[in-house]
Design an enzyme around this catalytic site. Sequence first.
Site, PDB file in Angstrom:
ATOM      1  N   SER A  83       2.582   6.084   0.926  1.00 16.45           N
ATOM      2  CA  SER A  83       2.164   4.828   1.271  1.00 16.45           C
ATOM      3  C   SER A  83       3.221   4.076   2.182  1.00 16.45           C
ATOM      4  CB  SER A  83       2.074   4.076  -0.202  1.00 16.45           C
ATOM      5  OG  SER A  83       3.387   4.071  -0.909  1.00 16.45           O
ATOM      6  N   LYS A 115      -4.160  -2.936   9.980  1.00 15.12           N
ATOM      7  CA  LYS A 115      -4.040  -2.231   8.699  1.00 15.12           C
ATOM      8  C   LYS A 115      -5.675  -2.466   8.365  1.00 15.12           C
ATOM      9  CE  LYS A 115      -1.716  -2.190   4.582  1.00 15.12           C
ATOM     10  NZ  LYS A 115      -3.013  -2.391   3.662  1.00 15.12           N
ATOM     11  N   ARG A 136      -7.414  10.281  -0.648  1.00 17.51           N
ATOM     12  CA  ARG A 136      -5.982  10.114  -0.430  1.00 17.51           C
ATOM     13  C   ARG A 136      -5.215  10.470  -2.129  1.00 17.51           C
ATOM     14  NH1 ARG A 136      -1.799   6.405  -2.462  1.00 17.51           N
ATOM     15  NH2 ARG A 136       0.107   6.751  -1.481  1.00 17.51           N
ATOM     16  N   GLU A 170      -9.093   5.987   7.960  1.00 15.85           N
ATOM     17  CA  GLU A 170      -9.425   5.064   7.088  1.00 15.85           C
ATOM     18  C   GLU A 170     -11.016   4.774   7.194  1.00 15.85           C
ATOM     19  OE1 GLU A 170      -7.579   2.224   4.258  1.00 15.85           O
ATOM     20  OE2 GLU A 170      -6.725   4.015   5.274  1.00 15.85           O
ATOM     21  N   CYS A 403      -2.172 -10.137 -33.797  1.00 17.83           N
ATOM     22  CA  CYS A 403      -2.993  -9.427 -32.787  1.00 17.83           C
ATOM     23  C   CYS A 403      -4.548  -9.721 -32.904  1.00 17.83           C
ATOM     24  CB  CYS A 403      -2.807  -8.150 -32.928  1.00 17.83           C
ATOM     25  SG  CYS A 403      -3.742  -7.151 -31.878  1.00 17.83           S
ATOM     26  N   CYS A 406      -6.193  -6.547 -34.639  1.00 18.71           N
ATOM     27  CA  CYS A 406      -6.068  -5.844 -35.650  1.00 18.71           C
ATOM     28  C   CYS A 406      -5.681  -6.688 -36.568  1.00 18.71           C
ATOM     29  CB  CYS A 406      -5.186  -4.593 -35.469  1.00 18.71           C
ATOM     30  SG  CYS A 406      -3.525  -5.137 -35.090  1.00 18.71           S
TER      31      CYS A 406
END
Length: 664
Positions: A83, A115, A136, A170, A403, A406
């Site tokens: 990258s 790009k 990729r 690309e 939470c 839970c």
Amino acid sequence: MEFNEAKEKAAFLREQLEYHNYRYYVLDAPEISDYEYDLMMQQLIDLEEKFPGLSSPDSPTQRVGGQALSEFQQVVHSVPMLSLDNSYSHGELMEFDKRIRKTIQEEIEYVVEYKIDGLSIALRYEDGRFVQGATRGDGYIGEDVTQNLRTIKSIPLKLKEEVDLEVRGEVYIAREKFAALNRKQAERGETIFANPRNAAAGSLRQLDSKITAQRPLDIFIFNIQQVEDHIFDKHTEGLDYLKHLGFKTSPYEVCSRMEEVIELCEKWALRRMELPFDIDGLVIKVNSLRQREALGMKSKSPKWAIAYKFPAEQQKTTVQDIIIQVGRTGALTPTAILDPVRVAGSVISRATLHNEDNIRQKDIRIGDKVIIQKAGDVIPEVVRVLFDERTGDEKIFAMPKVCPECGEETVRIAGEAVTRCINSACPAQLRRGIIHFVSREAMNIDGLGESIAALLLEQQLIEDVADLYYLKKEELIPLERMGEKSAQNLVDAIEKSKDNGLDRVIFGLGIKLVGSRAAKLLAEAFGSMDSLMHASYDQIISIPEIGEKMAESVLAFFQEERNLKVIEKLRRAGVNMENRKKAAEAGEQKLEGLTFVITGTLVKYKRNEAKELIERLGGRVSGSVSKKTDYVLAGEEAGSKLEKALELGVPVLDEAAFDAMIQQ
């Protein structure tokens, strides 16, 4: 018509069809009508049906799609698809230029390219014929999408020279064609694509290439990854050579000063919508390949290139609610539910708010009018609140004390911005952990999505990821939307995943801070799960790219009894716990000192597999035949390299002889 006459006619039709493909799809300058083109294509189809021996992988008839696949095979990239570092300001570009000139004390040329907002792929050619294409992936391992890439008419199936090379490009969909595609989707009552990039990525990952052939995919080639017997001084020379070979290459401009580059950035930031395709920035590269070599690489990106990202498009919307999502590490992430609004080509209806501190700093409240953008043109985020539009009815948001999944108490550890649920048995954490474990980059268990994971937990068929390997078909069939065939497919996918590499197992375990790249480094360094489990801090920290926090996280993970039990259950189930490549490399070097050249189409091996095998056994693979070549490994349709080997008296092996050599 006799076979030889048909062969001659087919060769003529292929040449004509590829020429007109090139004129239409690459040069945008057609010479014949669609009707005339279709007539020639039908003649070739008829000939290949009448004389099956005429069929070949590089025939234009292959562009309509072939037999559907059950899955994509993995491809190890011979050259990593790295990258680029991103920049978002002119100042960052000037800093980049300053770093370059500190090393290079001479004139510098910069190449500036679009790009393209698409999907990066690699194409491999042998003797000028397209043999493999891959996504990729993580930059090191991608997916084999060769059949789908053959359907893209701007990709040449046969080059103008018999050359071995690999290129990077690309894949994208032009805006007008994207709009037409969505109109067709709507007419059929099918899913509307969010943006051209998503449509291109989804089209390229179809298991049925006939579907891909119906999508208006296009491509720009922007780099030579490797090439045999050709040396270039500049990147632009390579692009010009690719254009000569028949590729549709990325448009570029050459600048001698960074100030000229910045002018181009300003120009295209304002005028990018004038282009027929989406770009989200420009790529700036040093043109000289010799200077690139002197500048070198960082671990994940080159030092000689940078991407300039255009300022993000912003839109106004309303925060309707703020909800909490619980991640696999127990992190509670607040997410804004928004009035849907189109931003940078996508309809956005939610945006992550990251953490409590971010909400407080920006003073984001339920009911606020806000400005949003897509960070890096990818991730939706709230930029700021429009305080002058408040009515007084907005509600202040507070992080929950328990939470939402839970009901256990949540905590915020000193020094951290994140509020967490520390209940390791929290169903949300278990569900997210399983989804991560089965994901494509980890164990790649096809057919096990979020809804199935939730069902398995709800029905108490599993308590952790290791339990997946003890599931029976009979237990799965009663589940909603499952059935006998789906149950068998899932059991088969789980069984197949046992043979995955050690790096995938390490990544799948979800060790905090350890991504797929770090998992590969750990697998290569230690060679087995046992060695990694018993590694010291000093041993882990000594691995390049592994930092202090990651080393501490690895140690902490293997100190938890629950994690050790999961690993032991995985081991008992038969999941691979060794880096087999490392083990093989430690074996006998049967081909040490021998130089091979590979030519033609191999049946048992893919070209890169044969290359890896030779190198693993101590041999070397060259791209050209000479008197120093020890053996030529020749497959079907071997060309000029085979002829040269015979001329020089170099021994030629077929695959059977090669197998006999390495098995002695």
